[in-house]
Design a protein around this motif. Structure first.
Motif, PDB file in Angstrom:
ATOM      1  N   ILE A  35       0.515  -1.077  -0.020  1.00  0.00           N
ATOM      2  CA  ILE A  35      -0.091  -0.097   0.443  1.00  0.00           C
ATOM      3  C   ILE A  35       1.121   0.729   0.151  1.00  0.00           C
ATOM      4  N   ILE A  36       1.736   0.998   0.735  1.00  0.00           N
ATOM      5  CA  ILE A  36       2.489   3.008   0.777  1.00  0.00           C
ATOM      6  C   ILE A  36       3.574   2.571  -0.579  1.00  0.00           C
ATOM      7  N   THR A  37       4.221   1.314  -1.084  1.00  0.00           N
ATOM      8  CA  THR A  37       4.308   1.211  -2.312  1.00  0.00           C
ATOM      9  C   THR A  37       3.247   2.105  -3.143  1.00  0.00           C
ATOM     10  N   VAL A  38       2.560   1.673  -3.130  1.00  0.00           N
ATOM     11  CA  VAL A  38       1.291   2.004  -4.233  1.00  0.00           C
ATOM     12  C   VAL A  38       1.534   4.081  -4.135  1.00  0.00           C
ATOM     13  N   ILE A  39       1.052   3.422  -3.418  1.00  0.00           N
ATOM     14  CA  ILE A  39       0.690   5.353  -2.837  1.00  0.00           C
ATOM     15  C   ILE A  39       1.724   6.529  -3.266  1.00  0.00           C
TER      16      ILE A  39
END
Length: 56
Positions: A35-39
């Motif tokens: 999730i953090i990578t996508v954001i």
């Protein structure tokens, strides 16, 4: 272990008795990192697109 000496590990396996770790190697950690990578990628793409729009 001497005073002031730490052996902190980045990832902890489920069966490892180590207490000094930053991330645990499990499903929650993988989902959170994804999730953090996508954001971060979306923010980067937004910055790049904004640069092209305001440059022209």
């Amino acid at each position: 272990m001497e005073l002031g000496e730490e052996n902190t590990e980045l990832l902890k396996n489920q069966n490892d008795p180590t207490r000094n770790y930053i991330l645990q190697k499990n499903k929650k950690t993988k989902i959170g990192a994804s999730i953090i990578t996508v954001i971060l990628v979306l923010i980067l793409v937004g910055i790049i697109i904004t640069g092209f729009i305001f440059d022209s």
